[in-house]
Design a protein around this motif. Structure first.
Motif, PDB file in Angstrom:
ATOM      1  N   LEU A 192      23.442  20.579  62.729  1.00 46.97           N
ATOM      2  CA  LEU A 192      23.939  21.916  63.164  1.00 46.97           C
ATOM      3  C   LEU A 192      23.398  22.154  64.448  1.00 46.97           C
ATOM      4  CD1 LEU A 192      23.021  23.752  59.997  1.00 46.97           C
ATOM      5  CD2 LEU A 192      25.553  23.083  60.796  1.00 46.97           C
ATOM      6  N   PRO A 193      23.984  23.110  65.248  1.00 52.57           N
ATOM      7  CA  PRO A 193      23.404  23.304  66.704  1.00 52.57           C
ATOM      8  C   PRO A 193      22.001  23.777  66.585  1.00 52.57           C
ATOM      9  CG  PRO A 193      25.662  24.280  66.436  1.00 52.57           C
ATOM     10  CD  PRO A 193      25.219  23.820  64.956  1.00 52.57           C
ATOM     11  N   VAL A 194      21.106  23.645  67.252  1.00 49.91           N
ATOM     12  CA  VAL A 194      19.602  23.956  67.342  1.00 49.91           C
ATOM     13  C   VAL A 194      19.685  25.252  67.611  1.00 49.91           C
ATOM     14  CG1 VAL A 194      17.249  23.583  68.611  1.00 49.91           C
ATOM     15  CG2 VAL A 194      19.098  21.727  68.216  1.00 49.91           C
ATOM     16  N   SER A 195      18.781  26.013  66.929  1.00 49.54           N
ATOM     17  CA  SER A 195      18.460  27.454  67.090  1.00 49.54           C
ATOM     18  C   SER A 195      16.985  27.619  67.034  1.00 49.54           C
ATOM     19  CB  SER A 195      19.199  28.158  66.026  1.00 49.54           C
ATOM     20  OG  SER A 195      18.857  27.879  64.594  1.00 49.54           O
ATOM     21  N   LEU A 196      16.655  28.812  67.455  1.00 50.07           N
ATOM     22  CA  LEU A 196      15.178  29.138  67.368  1.00 50.07           C
ATOM     23  C   LEU A 196      14.783  29.675  65.933  1.00 50.07           C
ATOM     24  CD1 LEU A 196      14.625  31.023  70.563  1.00 50.07           C
ATOM     25  CD2 LEU A 196      13.475  28.968  70.049  1.00 50.07           C
ATOM     26  N   ALA A 197      13.568  29.020  65.425  1.00 48.48           N
ATOM     27  CA  ALA A 197      13.163  29.166  64.204  1.00 48.48           C
ATOM     28  C   ALA A 197      11.845  30.596  64.317  1.00 48.48           C
ATOM     29  CB  ALA A 197      12.680  28.233  63.237  1.00 48.48           C
ATOM     30  N   LYS A 198      11.440  30.503  65.535  1.00 48.03           N
ATOM     31  CA  LYS A 198      10.271  31.495  65.902  1.00 48.03           C
ATOM     32  C   LYS A 198      10.387  31.695  67.445  1.00 48.03           C
ATOM     33  CE  LYS A 198       5.270  31.374  65.689  1.00 48.03           C
ATOM     34  NZ  LYS A 198       4.053  30.630  65.272  1.00 48.03           N
ATOM     35  N   VAL A 247      17.796  22.719  76.957  1.00 45.43           N
ATOM     36  CA  VAL A 247      18.443  21.371  76.835  1.00 45.43           C
ATOM     37  C   VAL A 247      18.821  21.235  75.393  1.00 45.43           C
ATOM     38  CG1 VAL A 247      17.649  18.832  76.993  1.00 45.43           C
ATOM     39  CG2 VAL A 247      16.716  20.569  78.482  1.00 45.43           C
ATOM     40  N   LEU A 248      18.005  21.607  74.386  1.00 48.37           N
ATOM     41  CA  LEU A 248      18.542  21.496  72.978  1.00 48.37           C
ATOM     42  C   LEU A 248      19.916  22.330  72.799  1.00 48.37           C
ATOM     43  CD1 LEU A 248      15.118  21.635  71.394  1.00 48.37           C
ATOM     44  CD2 LEU A 248      16.651  19.623  71.461  1.00 48.37           C
ATOM     45  N   GLU A 249      19.736  23.613  73.270  1.00 51.39           N
ATOM     46  CA  GLU A 249      20.989  24.563  73.047  1.00 51.39           C
ATOM     47  C   GLU A 249      22.274  24.138  73.727  1.00 51.39           C
ATOM     48  OE1 GLU A 249      19.342  28.190  74.650  1.00 51.39           O
ATOM     49  OE2 GLU A 249      18.300  28.808  72.620  1.00 51.39           O
ATOM     50  N   ALA A 250      22.068  23.099  74.681  1.00 51.48           N
ATOM     51  CA  ALA A 250      23.268  22.462  75.180  1.00 51.48           C
ATOM     52  C   ALA A 250      23.586  21.359  74.724  1.00 51.48           C
ATOM     53  CB  ALA A 250      22.933  22.086  76.859  1.00 51.48           C
ATOM     54  N   GLY A 251      23.181  21.154  73.472  1.00 54.80           N
ATOM     55  CA  GLY A 251      23.540  19.993  72.566  1.00 54.80           C
ATOM     56  C   GLY A 251      22.870  18.647  72.916  1.00 54.80           C
ATOM     57  N   LYS A 252      21.838  18.574  73.875  1.00 51.76           N
ATOM     58  CA  LYS A 252      21.380  17.307  74.278  1.00 51.76           C
ATOM     59  C   LYS A 252      20.099  17.050  73.362  1.00 51.76           C
ATOM     60  CE  LYS A 252      23.178  17.641  79.102  1.00 51.76           C
ATOM     61  NZ  LYS A 252      22.963  17.750  80.528  1.00 51.76           N
ATOM     62  N   GLN A 253      19.827  15.778  73.718  1.00 48.33           N
ATOM     63  CA  GLN A 253      18.554  15.322  72.908  1.00 48.33           C
ATOM     64  C   GLN A 253      17.225  15.411  73.682  1.00 48.33           C
ATOM     65  OE1 GLN A 253      20.881  11.554  71.881  1.00 48.33           O
ATOM     66  NE2 GLN A 253      19.827  11.808  70.036  1.00 48.33           N
ATOM     67  N   VAL A 254      15.876  15.464  73.173  1.00 43.97           N
ATOM     68  CA  VAL A 254      14.762  15.670  73.662  1.00 43.97           C
ATOM     69  C   VAL A 254      13.943  14.478  73.077  1.00 43.97           C
ATOM     70  CG1 VAL A 254      12.939  16.941  74.376  1.00 43.97           C
ATOM     71  CG2 VAL A 254      14.843  17.922  74.371  1.00 43.97           C
ATOM     72  N   LEU A 255      13.406  13.556  73.988  1.00 40.92           N
ATOM     73  CA  LEU A 255      12.513  12.719  73.480  1.00 40.92           C
ATOM     74  C   LEU A 255      10.938  13.193  73.957  1.00 40.92           C
ATOM     75  CD1 LEU A 255      11.437   9.722  72.568  1.00 40.92           C
ATOM     76  CD2 LEU A 255      12.181   8.896  74.633  1.00 40.92           C
ATOM     77  N   VAL A 256       9.992  13.175  72.868  1.00 42.36           N
ATOM     78  CA  VAL A 256       8.596  13.604  73.346  1.00 42.36           C
ATOM     79  C   VAL A 256       7.733  12.309  72.917  1.00 42.36           C
ATOM     80  CG1 VAL A 256       6.810  14.982  72.535  1.00 42.36           C
ATOM     81  CG2 VAL A 256       9.237  15.920  72.658  1.00 42.36           C
ATOM     82  N   LEU A 257       7.068  11.653  73.762  1.00 44.07           N
ATOM     83  CA  LEU A 257       6.359  10.365  73.409  1.00 44.07           C
ATOM     84  C   LEU A 257       4.822  11.202  73.356  1.00 44.07           C
ATOM     85  CD1 LEU A 257       7.360   7.638  76.053  1.00 44.07           C
ATOM     86  CD2 LEU A 257       7.903   7.832  73.705  1.00 44.07           C
ATOM     87  N   VAL A 258       4.303  10.412  72.395  1.00 41.72           N
ATOM     88  CA  VAL A 258       2.768  10.957  71.891  1.00 41.72           C
ATOM     89  C   VAL A 258       1.916   9.349  71.976  1.00 41.72           C
ATOM     90  CG1 VAL A 258       3.119  12.934  70.774  1.00 41.72           C
ATOM     91  CG2 VAL A 258       3.329  10.726  69.534  1.00 41.72           C
ATOM     92  N   PRO A 259       0.553   9.523  72.313  1.00 42.73           N
ATOM     93  CA  PRO A 259       0.025   7.987  72.576  1.00 42.73           C
ATOM     94  C   PRO A 259      -0.374   7.613  70.872  1.00 42.73           C
ATOM     95  CG  PRO A 259      -1.407   9.869  72.929  1.00 42.73           C
ATOM     96  CD  PRO A 259      -0.184  10.446  72.709  1.00 42.73           C
ATOM     97  N   GLU A 260      -0.590   8.255  70.161  1.00 43.62           N
ATOM     98  CA  GLU A 260      -1.293   7.757  68.898  1.00 43.62           C
ATOM     99  C   GLU A 260      -0.525   8.286  67.582  1.00 43.62           C
ATOM    100  OE1 GLU A 260      -3.715   5.833  68.045  1.00 43.62           O
ATOM    101  OE2 GLU A 260      -4.789   5.344  69.971  1.00 43.62           O
ATOM    102  N   PHE A 275      11.844  25.352  66.321  1.00 42.90           N
ATOM    103  CA  PHE A 275      13.247  25.263  66.291  1.00 42.90           C
ATOM    104  C   PHE A 275      13.653  24.832  64.909  1.00 42.90           C
ATOM    105  CE2 PHE A 275      11.760  23.667  70.716  1.00 42.90           C
ATOM    106  CZ  PHE A 275      12.342  24.718  71.399  1.00 42.90           C
ATOM    107  N   ALA A 276      14.888  25.447  64.617  1.00 39.36           N
ATOM    108  CA  ALA A 276      15.535  24.862  63.396  1.00 39.36           C
ATOM    109  C   ALA A 276      16.388  23.683  64.015  1.00 39.36           C
ATOM    110  CB  ALA A 276      16.515  25.843  63.097  1.00 39.36           C
ATOM    111  N   ALA A 277      15.858  22.600  64.018  1.00 40.31           N
ATOM    112  CA  ALA A 277      16.588  21.296  64.481  1.00 40.31           C
ATOM    113  C   ALA A 277      16.242  20.057  63.549  1.00 40.31           C
ATOM    114  CB  ALA A 277      16.150  20.956  65.842  1.00 40.31           C
ATOM    115  N   ASN A 278      16.915  18.883  63.748  1.00 41.37           N
ATOM    116  CA  ASN A 278      16.730  17.658  63.294  1.00 41.37           C
ATOM    117  C   ASN A 278      15.641  17.041  63.876  1.00 41.37           C
ATOM    118  OD1 ASN A 278      16.709  15.346  61.751  1.00 41.37           O
ATOM    119  ND2 ASN A 278      19.164  14.855  62.160  1.00 41.37           N
ATOM    120  N   ILE A 279      14.757  17.027  63.225  1.00 43.82           N
ATOM    121  CA  ILE A 279      13.380  16.242  64.087  1.00 43.82           C
ATOM    122  C   ILE A 279      13.032  14.987  63.411  1.00 43.82           C
ATOM    123  CG2 ILE A 279      10.883  16.513  64.814  1.00 43.82           C
ATOM    124  CD1 ILE A 279      11.220  19.687  64.881  1.00 43.82           C
ATOM    125  N   LEU A 280      12.927  14.077  64.344  1.00 45.26           N
ATOM    126  CA  LEU A 280      12.820  12.381  63.710  1.00 45.26           C
ATOM    127  C   LEU A 280      11.499  12.128  64.272  1.00 45.26           C
ATOM    128  CD1 LEU A 280      13.892   9.883  62.529  1.00 45.26           C
ATOM    129  CD2 LEU A 280      15.043   9.195  64.858  1.00 45.26           C
TER     130      LEU A 280
END
Length: 758
Positions: A192-198, A247-260, A275-280
């Motif tokens: 589903l399109p990303v929407s704000l949960a908060k 970016v998410l509302e435009a239907g694009k993906q966001v990559l967040v890198l963490v070190p650990e 966000f109400a989104a599919n988070i992987l």
């Protein structure tokens, strides 16, 4: 036409094959698509490779009649598109690594093995007319699992959802074997399109400027690299969240890198609350099937927000719109084996390749990142104030030269030196009595770093490495085994009852590890016989977080907010939010400033500032006590008085004067073998064929900092150049010749571009 295939072999070339149907009478053989997997014969082996080009037979230096046909085409459509193949070519070119091996690093294990792409999702549902009466009275676990599945109605639920709810795959299989439930497959639906949960939080002026600049770059659909240089607790995550929203509302993906891997659960929780989104989540703790499914979710666009460690950067994305690298200074972003890439650098290249914005967020930027700002290659966004009402923690030096350290009474009746001065102990006690938490940082796991004989000076050393064995022992938990362990090769041994050299029983652990420090603090603050009020001691290191869900249990205990002492290694320094920690203690701040490694002061300062940033992140003021026996150390004084940026710019000036990175560019050649003589001879032979004249500074061959590791001897050569293209031009013509040297046979030679230490 012929097909060029990149194979996972340590050879710097691709291999030409005939189309798969060429062996038949047909002359119109279909060509497998570029970017697809094929199965081919290679010598006596059968390998899986990636098609990288179609070429005319006339361009092949070998008679096409002598070429082998492709055995099997595994994909009807390209697995990797042209941007991903271009990324692989760039990685191979910049890091001087075989293209086939680069592609092998980029692909999950099951895909490398030729397994079919599973685009369907397994669902489970209860069979009609089945009730709990069909179960045996003793099958309580099966009844419980059946009841959970029945709650999902007649269509059931996907296996992923059921596993997240606590169901177990073996029980599902058993229920199916008993004819009570069944499975079926369905195509994964589009998210589903990303929407704000908060609703977003209010931003201060600096945060607002940062978000606006990132938004502008995203709207322009052009590459721009940002250094989000914000003090600890300045609200960098809120900047990430608000920068991601359009970016998410435009239907694009966001990559967040963490070190650990330890940061991924809390990061997901923060993003899921917004966000109400599919988070992987992608990290090393996943099994092969989960990795393959995650790879597919990125490629198909089902994953809208992807949070992962460094290897996630090499995944394909359907429509990537923004890359965020959190704690971008961290050494964990440097891969130390196989393809030795620097994830923060590769993130910038991938952003440039895709024409998207890349945000490097950190409170302690590396000197390389600061120089990129100076050179105009990164746009700096500064956050100088902590978010909300939080204030920056006050750093204080504690002179430990003449002040006696406190002793604690151990269960065996022996006094034990805590390594902490009386002033530090009193500060810890006052903080606990105020209902607040204390973090004591010690970057040494185990009980003690050395086992020493007081009679003859014998030390317990690793038989396979040039390193001492660490003592692992617990007086509080007698059921835990005591042993010696090497943290480099994992060698283990029993703790001897007497010295192997002189027979004396006067052998004692020397030095302090997190376990020993935890026991010392337990004796002072958690023993009802010595303290009116007892406080829990929470140890946080690799030994205590090894079990599944252990991180979550520790987080839950800490975030209850009750007074406690946290004793941790550098695992606690990276981005964690502990709002009730108001005092941070660093008992041994001198080691890093005295190291022979020229990068050590930079890394030590980053660690001190990152650990200090855990204090005072809530509404209460924070304080940091730095114990030192060198209170006049100019570098330490500069850091405490003027802050990290002033400290870093001073180091930058020193590096420029000395001709060290980032003002020069480095390549480190390592050689390891069974004897020291052979490794050194191979490197001498390599230097003998180094192209001349050249404008390189050459150091070596010399022994590596750890000369012997895991029963193999290590030597190295360091090449430095002020001109990066010149260095790579030399390596391009020299490195493959080095690998072919007769003296290099049966030795392991590796090339590390932009090494983090030598």
């Amino acid at each position: 036409m012929l097909v060029s295939v990149a194979l996972p072999v340590p050879l710097y070339r691709v291999f030409d094959y005939l189309p798969p149907a060429h062996s038949s009478s047909s002359n119109n053989a279909p060509l497998p698509p570029i970017g697809s997997r094929v199965q081919v014969s290679f010598g006596r082996q059968t390998l899986i490779g990636i098609v990288v080009a179609h070429i005319n037979a006339s361009d092949c230096p070998i008679d096409p009649s002598k070429l082998k046909p492709i055995k099997k085409v595994l994909d009807d459509e390209p697995l990797l598109d042209e941007p991903m193949l271009n990324l692989a070519r760039w990685l191979a070119r910049y890091y001087h690594y075989p293209l086939g091996d680069v592609l092998a690093v980029m692909l999950p294990t099951l895909i490398r093995q030729g397994k079919p792409l599973d685009l369907l999702i397994r669902h489970w549902r209860v069979l009609p007319n089945v009730t709990e009466d069909d179960f045996h009275s003793n099958a309580k676990k099966q009844k419980q699992q059946f009841a959970m599945l029945k709650l999902h109605g007649k269509n059931g639920a996907s296996e992923d959802i059921l596993l997240m709810e606590g169901m177990e795959r073996p029980f599902l299989k058993r229920l199916e074997d008993n004819g009570l439930i069944e499975h079926y497959f369905e195509q994964k639906p589009a998210p589903l399109p990303v929407s704000l949960a908060k609703l977003p939080l209010d931003l201060n002026d600096e945060q607002q400027v940062a978000v606006q600049q990132i938004h502008h770059a995203c709207e322009q659909n052009q590459y721009q690299g940002f250094l989000l240089n914000g003090v600890t607790g300045s609200g960098k995550t809120e900047v990430y969240l608000q920068a991601m929203q359009p970016v998410l509302e435009a239907g694009k993906q966001v990559l967040v890198l963490v070190p650990e891997i330890g940061l991924t659960p809390q990061t997901k929780a923060r993003f899921a609350s917004r966000f109400a989104a599919n988070i992987l989540l992608l990290h090393s703790g996943l099994n092969n099937s989960q990795r393959m499914q995650g790879w597919q979710d990125c490629r198909q666009g089902h994953a809208q927000i992807v949070i992962g460690t460094r290897s996630t950067l090499l995944y394909p994305f359907a429509n990537l719109g923004l890359i965020i690298v959190d704690e971008a200074h961290d050494l964990s972003y440097k891969q130390q084996d196989t393809l030795r890439y620097q994830a923060a650098d590769v993130a910038l290249y991938r952003g440039y390749q895709l024409g998207i914005a890349v945000v490097l967020g950190t409170a302690t930027p590396s000197l390389e990142q600061l120089k990129l700002v100076t050179d105009g290659k990164l746009t700096e966004l500064q956050l100088t104030k902590r978010a909300g009402h939080a204030t920056t923690a006050n750093l204080q030096l504690v002179d430990a030269r003449d002040k006696p350290t406190e002793y604690s009474q151990q269960p065996d009746g022996q006094p034990q030196n805590t390594g902490l001065t009386s002033d530090t102990i009193n500060a810890i006690r006052q903080t606990l009595e105020a209902g607040e938490q204390v973090l004591v940082f010690l970057n040494r796991r185990g009980y003690a770093p050395v086992l020493l004989c007081g009679a003859c000076g014998w030390q317990a050393d690793c038989p396979r490495c040039e390193a001492h064995l660490t003592v692992h022992h617990s007086q509080l938990e007698q059921h835990k085994p005591s042993y010696l362990k090497c943290h480099h090769c994992d060698w283990q041994a029993h703790i001897p009852k007497a010295c192997p050299d002189c027979g004396s029983q006067n052998i004692d652990p020397v030095g302090m590890g997190t376990t020993r420090l935890s026991e010392s603090l337990h004796a002072i603050f958690s023993n009802p016989q010595t303290s009116k009020t007892t406080y829990p001691i929470i140890q946080i290191d690799r030994d205590t977080t090894r079990r599944k869900d252990s991180w979550e249990d520790i987080y839950r205990r800490i975030n209850q907010g009750k007074p406690a002492i946290l004793v941790g290694t550098q695992m606690v320094a990276k981005g964690h939010h502990f709002p009730n920690v108001t005092l941070v203690v660093l008992p041994n701040a001198d080691r890093g400033f005295l190291s022979a490694d020229f990068r050590s002061p930079e890394h030590t300062a980053q660690l001190i500032i990152q650990v200090a940033g855990r204090a005072g992140r809530g509404d209460k003021a924070g304080k940091v006590l730095i114990q030192t026996v060198q209170p006049d150390n100019p570098l330490l004084l500069k850091l405490v008085k003027d802050g990290y940026l002033a400290f870093a710019h001073q180091l930058l000036h020193e590096r420029q004067v000395m001709g060290l990175p980032p003002y020069t560019h480095a390549a480190l050649i390592r050689c390891e073998g069974k004897t020291s003589e052979r490794t050194n001879q191979a490197l001498k032979d390599a230097l003998a064929i180094l192209p001349t004249p050249n404008e390189l500074a050459v150091l070596g061959p010399i022994d590596a900092p750890m000369h012997k590791k895991n029963s193999r001897y290590h030597a190295q050569i360091l090449l430095l150049s002020k001109n990066r293209p010149h260095l790579h031009q030399i390596l391009q013509q020299w490195w493959e010749q080095v690998l072919q040297l007769p003296s290099a046979k049966y030795l392991k030679l590796t090339l590390d571009i932009d090494p983090v230490g030598w």
